[in-house]
Design a protein around this motif. Structure first.
Motif, PDB file in Angstrom:
ATOM      1  N   GLU A 183       0.998  -1.317   0.280  1.00 17.16           N
ATOM      2  CA  GLU A 183      -0.223  -0.082  -0.371  1.00 17.16           C
ATOM      3  C   GLU A 183       0.711   1.274   0.210  1.00 17.16           C
ATOM      4  O   GLU A 183       0.610   2.290  -1.040  1.00 17.16           O
ATOM      5  N   LYS A 235       2.264   1.418  -3.928  1.00 19.50           N
ATOM      6  CA  LYS A 235       1.199   2.408  -3.872  1.00 19.50           C
ATOM      7  C   LYS A 235       1.081   3.641  -4.039  1.00 19.50           C
ATOM      8  O   LYS A 235       1.238   4.453  -5.595  1.00 19.50           O
ATOM      9  N   TRP A 239      -1.929  -5.463  -7.584  1.00 21.03           N
ATOM     10  CA  TRP A 239      -0.732  -4.125  -7.005  1.00 21.03           C
ATOM     11  C   TRP A 239      -0.964  -3.381  -8.794  1.00 21.03           C
ATOM     12  O   TRP A 239      -1.057  -2.391  -8.917  1.00 21.03           O
ATOM     13  N   ASP A 279      -4.014  -2.024 -10.649  1.00 23.56           N
ATOM     14  CA  ASP A 279      -3.783  -0.439  -9.909  1.00 23.56           C
ATOM     15  C   ASP A 279      -3.181   0.287 -10.383  1.00 23.56           C
ATOM     16  O   ASP A 279      -3.786   1.711 -10.258  1.00 23.56           O
ATOM     17  N   VAL A 280      -2.212   0.126 -10.182  1.00 28.05           N
ATOM     18  CA  VAL A 280      -1.300   1.643 -10.613  1.00 28.05           C
ATOM     19  C   VAL A 280      -1.137   1.527 -11.861  1.00 28.05           C
ATOM     20  O   VAL A 280      -1.182   2.815 -12.145  1.00 28.05           O
TER      21      VAL A 280
END
Length: 370
Positions: free
Chosen positions: A189, A192, A229, A232-233
């Motif tokens: 997190e 990110k 991950w 989302d990135v």
């Protein structure tokens, strides 16, 4: 209207990509581009100046948190030649082996805080008597004793300005990728959040991205977590902190973990941003094959940080003399397509070309303060 003849493939991936970009531009857009280039050239500004205007992170006053270095760490910090750094590392390892893990972590945290505090005032451009290589030995100590609690302070070193980054990390992105992969497990997190925050040096973002992929390379059990991950990135950061032009490098990184699940999203990105081929041939067919079949090529080519120092120590032993770090004096070699492609990526990110894996560079090494 007669068809335009398709331009010949030059065999140079950079020229091919730039040609494709230019071919897709209108005459007016080409004129605007030329005007922008002329204005940039006449301004006297360097790429470094541009980078500094992009960098906006407000660094804390690290001097409030630093203590004097332990003697064995002072020896590492002041070591210059690779053989000296390796010898200082051996001494430090023996000293730390007798400490508790808490004491080890406190000592290493203080080392990183020391270089952060030092970086607030050091003139890296003119200081010719200090090497940036010792941090590689310290990464090895962090790995030796599994000091994963140092994630936050190691990440902080990646948030520094251009002169700090070039002195310690430029050309050694593989080392920073690997150490971040090792200490960053459990901190996805935070990583990110960094990817979604602009204002850091542009080359930091691919380092963080590759570090997360490296976690799955080394530990396949976390692959699905890494893919989540990445999804989302990519949705949040393309053309923000990750240039769309960098997608070929992103795909090659993801090919290490056969990330075929991401193909629909990646296809949309290529289509939306009209990303030209730079590293991967045969268009989306080549991308599909690469992500489906995977690759044996690795972003990080070593498992031990001392491999880097030993490589340089071999050069030192072969009488490269005291200017062994002045890469301008090393013999020139033919640059391959991978190097050309890297150069285009750095250009897109507004960066200076990094050294190759052999340690060579087109610019004088920052390891001697430039």
């Amino acid at each position: 209207m007669a068809k335009n003849k398709k331009g010949k493939n030059s065999g140079n991936s950079v020229l091919n990509a730039l040609t494709e970009i230019l071919n897709g531009m209108s005459p007016e857009e080409k004129m605007m581009l030329m005007a922008d280039l002329e204005n940039f050239a006449s301004s006297g500004r360097s790429l470094g100046d541009v980078q500094e205007t992009v960098y906006s992170y407000q660094r804390p006053d690290y001097t409030q948190q630093v203590k004097p270095l332990a003697e064995y760490l002072q020896h590492i910090f002041s070591a210059y030649m690779p053989s000296e750094i390796l010898a200082a590392y051996d001494v430090a390892h023996r000293e730390m082996a007798s400490l508790s893990q808490q004491e080890q972590e406190e000592a290493m945290r203080n080392f990183f805080m020391f270089i952060l505090a030092d970086g607030l005032t050091r003139d890296f451009e003119t200081d010719m008597e200090v090497s940036g290589l010792p941090i590689i030995a310290v990464f090895q100590l962090v790995d030796d004793f599994k000091l994963t609690g140092l994630f936050d302070v190691i990440l902080e070193t990646l948030k520094q300005n251009q002169s700090f980054y070039e002195f310690y990390y430029n050309g050694y992105e593989e080392a920073t990728t690997l150490i971040l992969a090792h200490v960053g497990v459990g901190h996805l997190e935070e990583l990110k959040e960094m990817m979604k925050t602009d204002g850091f040096m542009p080359e930091v973002y691919p380092t963080v991205f590759n570090a997360v992929v490296q976690m799955a390379v080394e530990n396949p059990s976390c692959r699905l977590q890494v893919l989540e991950w990445v999804t989302d990135v990519l949705k949040s950061c393309i053309d923000f902190t990750i240039p769309a032009m960098a997608m070929d490098w992103i795909v090659k990184s993801l090919a290490q973990i056969e990330a075929a699940e991401l193909l629909p999203m990646i296809k949309n990105i290529y289509k939306k941003y009209s990303v030209p081929p730079v590293e991967i041939e045969n268009g989306f067919k080549g991308i599909t094959k690469l992500l489906t079949e995977g690759t044996d090529e690795r972003v990080v080519m070593f498992t031990d940080f001392t491999e880097i120092l030993n490589e340089f120590a071999e050069g030192e032993a072969n009488d490269f003399d005291e200017d062994w770090l002045d890469f301008d004096n090393w013999p020139d070699e033919d640059e391959d397509d991978e190097r050309d492609a890297d150069a285009l990526f750095y250009k897109e990110c507004g960066l200076k070309p990094a050294k190759s894996k052999s340690g060579k560079s087109n610019s004088k090494s920052a390891r001697k303060g430039k």
